[in-house]
Write an enzyme that holds these catalytic residues in place. Structure first.
Site, PDB file in Angstrom:
ATOM      1  N   ASP A 116       0.878  -1.164   0.000  1.00 25.14           N
ATOM      2  CA  ASP A 116       0.000   0.000   0.000  1.00 25.14           C
ATOM      3  C   ASP A 116       0.920   1.219   0.000  1.00 25.14           C
ATOM      4  O   ASP A 116       1.437   1.609   1.043  1.00 25.14           O
ATOM      5  CB  ASP A 116      -0.895  -0.002   1.236  1.00 25.14           C
ATOM      6  CG  ASP A 116      -1.809   1.212   1.277  1.00 25.14           C
ATOM      7  OD1 ASP A 116      -2.234   1.684   0.209  1.00 25.14           O
ATOM      8  OD2 ASP A 116      -2.090   1.700   2.396  1.00 25.14           O
ATOM      9  N   GLU A 165      -1.385  -1.369  -4.914  1.00 22.72           N
ATOM     10  CA  GLU A 165      -2.575  -0.579  -5.202  1.00 22.72           C
ATOM     11  C   GLU A 165      -2.289   0.414  -6.323  1.00 22.72           C
ATOM     12  O   GLU A 165      -1.216   1.011  -6.375  1.00 22.72           O
ATOM     13  CB  GLU A 165      -3.012   0.176  -3.944  1.00 22.72           C
ATOM     14  CG  GLU A 165      -4.332   0.899  -4.115  1.00 22.72           C
ATOM     15  CD  GLU A 165      -4.801   1.557  -2.839  1.00 22.72           C
ATOM     16  OE1 GLU A 165      -5.992   1.424  -2.539  1.00 22.72           O
ATOM     17  OE2 GLU A 165      -3.985   2.199  -2.154  1.00 22.72           O
ATOM     18  N   ASP A 223      -2.567   0.979   7.420  1.00 21.13           N
ATOM     19  CA  ASP A 223      -1.795   0.842   6.180  1.00 21.13           C
ATOM     20  C   ASP A 223      -1.302  -0.591   5.978  1.00 21.13           C
ATOM     21  O   ASP A 223      -1.255  -1.080   4.851  1.00 21.13           O
ATOM     22  CB  ASP A 223      -0.612   1.820   6.179  1.00 21.13           C
ATOM     23  CG  ASP A 223      -1.081   3.253   6.133  1.00 21.13           C
ATOM     24  OD1 ASP A 223      -1.552   3.686   5.072  1.00 21.13           O
ATOM     25  OD2 ASP A 223      -1.002   3.933   7.176  1.00 21.13           O
TER      26      ASP A 223
END
Length: 173
Positions: free
Chosen positions: A8, A67, A139
């Site tokens: 991420d 992502e 996160d």
């Protein structure tokens, strides 16, 4: 069996999550965050690159998932996020890992079942799916969700490829 490193990306905090996927089961291998100090962006990008490279050495993943950048209101933030992604992707490519990218909506749908899921919902589902004793930091949970999404997508592709009859040109063969 496959070990998946999920990332991420962020220009201040980059989450990571590592899972082993066996059939329909997940094993949690690790997660956390690469914390980036208040330095110029080039130094932070090097820290991301070095951090992801170290994770690859430590966990020896078979696959890498990250992502995709989404365009928010602040173009400068999106640009920095894209650069953080780039640093992580280069680390994966230098290790000859296949790279897969997923949108935030794909990740939320795969893990929670709705594209509008909140961060607490993602944390809860990741905790349940991986049978963790406590919820990981947001996160890190997002990174684990990315790895889980990748496993689900790969399982779906394998199932699709393994069907006995495939429709080709209007006929089943």
């Amino acid at each position: 069996m496959s070990i998946i490193l999920g990332i991420d990306p962020g220009s201040r905090l980059t989450g990571y999550g590592v899972v082993r996927f066996r059939g329909r089961h997940f094993d949690y291998l690790g997660s956390g965050c690469i914390r980036l100090p208040e330095q110029d962006l080039p130094e932070r990008l090097k820290i991301i690159y070095d951090g992801v490279s170290e994770l690859v050495r430590q966990f020896q993943p078979d696959e890498f998932a990250i992502e995709r950048v989404f365009m928010g209101r602040n173009a400068d933030s999106a640009l920095k996020l894209g650069q953080a992604r780039g640093a992580a992707i280069v680390a994966a490519m230098n290790a000859a890992l296949p790279v897969s990218e997923y949108s935030p909506t794909q990740i939320k749908n795969a893990v929670v079942g709705t594209g509008g899921a909140s961060k607490p919902q993602i944390q809860h589902m990741v905790t349940q799916l991986l049978k963790l004793p406590a919820a990981p930091q947001a996160d890190a949970a997002d990174a684990l969700a990315i790895a889980i999404t990748h496993a689900h997508m790969q399982r779906g592709l394998v199932a699709l490829a393994g069907r006995a009859s495939v429709r080709i040109g209007g006929r089943y063969r």
